[in-house]
Design an enzyme around this catalytic site. Structure first.
Site, mmCIF file in Angstrom:
data_model
loop_
_atom_site.group_PDB
_atom_site.id
_atom_site.type_symbol
_atom_site.label_atom_id
_atom_site.label_comp_id
_atom_site.label_asym_id
_atom_site.label_seq_id
_atom_site.Cartn_x
_atom_site.Cartn_y
_atom_site.Cartn_z
ATOM 1 N N LEU A 24 0.822 -1.077 -0.113
ATOM 2 C CA LEU A 24 -0.180 0.141 -0.070
ATOM 3 C C LEU A 24 0.769 1.300 0.029
ATOM 4 O O LEU A 24 0.341 2.345 -0.401
ATOM 5 C CB LEU A 24 -0.892 0.001 1.359
ATOM 6 C CG LEU A 24 -1.780 -1.269 1.377
ATOM 7 C CD1 LEU A 24 -2.689 -1.266 2.600
ATOM 8 C CD2 LEU A 24 -2.871 -1.129 0.081
ATOM 9 N N GLY A 25 2.035 1.283 0.433
ATOM 10 C CA GLY A 25 2.887 2.275 0.703
ATOM 11 C C GLY A 25 4.071 1.995 1.143
ATOM 12 O O GLY A 25 4.527 0.939 1.751
ATOM 13 N N GLY A 48 8.086 4.026 2.944
ATOM 14 C CA GLY A 48 8.336 5.176 3.453
ATOM 15 C C GLY A 48 9.633 5.031 3.907
ATOM 16 O O GLY A 48 10.515 3.927 3.746
ATOM 17 N N PHE A 96 10.737 4.309 6.913
ATOM 18 C CA PHE A 96 10.613 3.208 7.896
ATOM 19 C C PHE A 96 10.651 1.821 7.290
ATOM 20 O O PHE A 96 11.027 0.771 7.978
ATOM 21 C CB PHE A 96 9.456 3.308 8.701
ATOM 22 C CG PHE A 96 8.030 3.273 7.870
ATOM 23 C CD1 PHE A 96 7.552 1.897 7.610
ATOM 24 C CD2 PHE A 96 7.561 4.366 7.460
ATOM 25 C CE1 PHE A 96 6.512 1.712 7.044
ATOM 26 C CE2 PHE A 96 6.436 4.118 6.767
ATOM 27 C CZ PHE A 96 5.832 2.706 6.570
ATOM 28 N N GLY A 97 10.068 1.493 6.044
ATOM 29 C CA GLY A 97 9.837 0.355 5.483
ATOM 30 C C GLY A 97 8.521 0.330 4.579
ATOM 31 O O GLY A 97 8.373 1.507 3.774
ATOM 32 N N VAL A 151 4.378 -0.861 3.854
ATOM 33 C CA VAL A 151 2.898 -1.199 4.532
ATOM 34 C C VAL A 151 2.253 -2.157 3.568
ATOM 35 O O VAL A 151 2.152 -1.741 2.208
ATOM 36 C CB VAL A 151 1.892 -0.020 4.824
ATOM 37 C CG1 VAL A 151 0.643 -0.531 5.380
ATOM 38 C CG2 VAL A 151 2.442 1.052 5.864
ATOM 39 N N LYS A 196 2.585 -3.166 8.885
ATOM 40 C CA LYS A 196 3.828 -2.224 8.495
ATOM 41 C C LYS A 196 5.074 -2.877 9.018
ATOM 42 O O LYS A 196 5.227 -3.500 10.067
ATOM 43 C CB LYS A 196 3.582 -1.128 9.589
ATOM 44 C CG LYS A 196 4.629 0.262 9.570
ATOM 45 C CD LYS A 196 4.263 1.282 10.490
ATOM 46 C CE LYS A 196 5.377 2.297 10.487
ATOM 47 N NZ LYS A 196 5.001 3.315 11.249
ATOM 48 N N ASP A 229 4.182 14.059 14.677
ATOM 49 C CA ASP A 229 4.166 14.039 13.325
ATOM 50 C C ASP A 229 2.875 13.872 12.548
ATOM 51 O O ASP A 229 2.627 13.230 11.535
ATOM 52 C CB ASP A 229 5.029 12.847 12.926
ATOM 53 C CG ASP A 229 5.452 12.705 11.483
ATOM 54 O OD1 ASP A 229 5.562 13.736 11.116
ATOM 55 O OD2 ASP A 229 5.582 11.494 11.005
#
Length: 166
Positions: free
Chosen positions: A6-7, A9, A11-12, A14, A29, A125
């Protein structure tokens, strides 16, 4: 089982996954395998444990189920939400939200912040990418996500927010 990503970033990633037993769709995630990211993911895990005291529906925060490891990766299991507020507004060609939707989003985020305050937690955030649309019914229903930068009020201040929003 991973259905789609799905996405992605810093961080890693999803992934949209389906639970083998319950057949429930959820968002996983998945952290990157970098020491700094693993540390941040462990911090997010600590924050999510604190948030278990809240009712995700009343507090307008994402429902977190649990975590597991896959090799060196930390995976966090969340309820699957429709899309980010950023993507929702993008689909509207950045036309202004109707006043009723805008009021609903502001009210729900204020409610989320009040619930976080009861636990002494600062999100750090908040941005359109971290506000997820639950459904498109009127008025718009949203939830706050991504507690990786959250911190306790009692902690010494550290990095806060996303640079381009400051």
């Amino acid at each position: 089982m991973v259905q789609e990503f799905l996405g992605e970033g810093n961080f890693g990633k999803v992934a949209k996954c389906r639970h083998k037993v319950t057949h429930q769709d959820m968002a996983i995630k998945i952290s990157k395998n970098k020491p700094s990211i693993i540390r941040e993911t462990k911090k997010e895990l600590d924050n999510l444990e604190l948030l278990r005291a809240l009712d995700p529906e009343r507090a307008n925060i994402v429902r977190w189920y649990d975590a597991f490891t896959h090799g060196d990766l930390i995976c966090l299991k969340f309820e699957l939400l429709v899309q980010s507020l950023h993507d929702y507004v993008d689909e509207l060609n950045y036309d202004p939200l109707p006043v009723s939707d805008l009021q609903a989003v502001v009210q729900q985020m204020a409610t989320a912040l009040l619930h976080l305050q009861t636990l002494g937690v600062i999100h750090c955030d908040i941005k359109p990418q971290n506000i997820m649309v639950v459904d498109h019914n009127q008025p718009l229903k949203v939830k706050l996500i991504d507690f990786g930068l959250a911190q306790q009020i009692s902690e010494p201040p550290s990095f806060v927010g996303t640079f381009w929003y400051q």
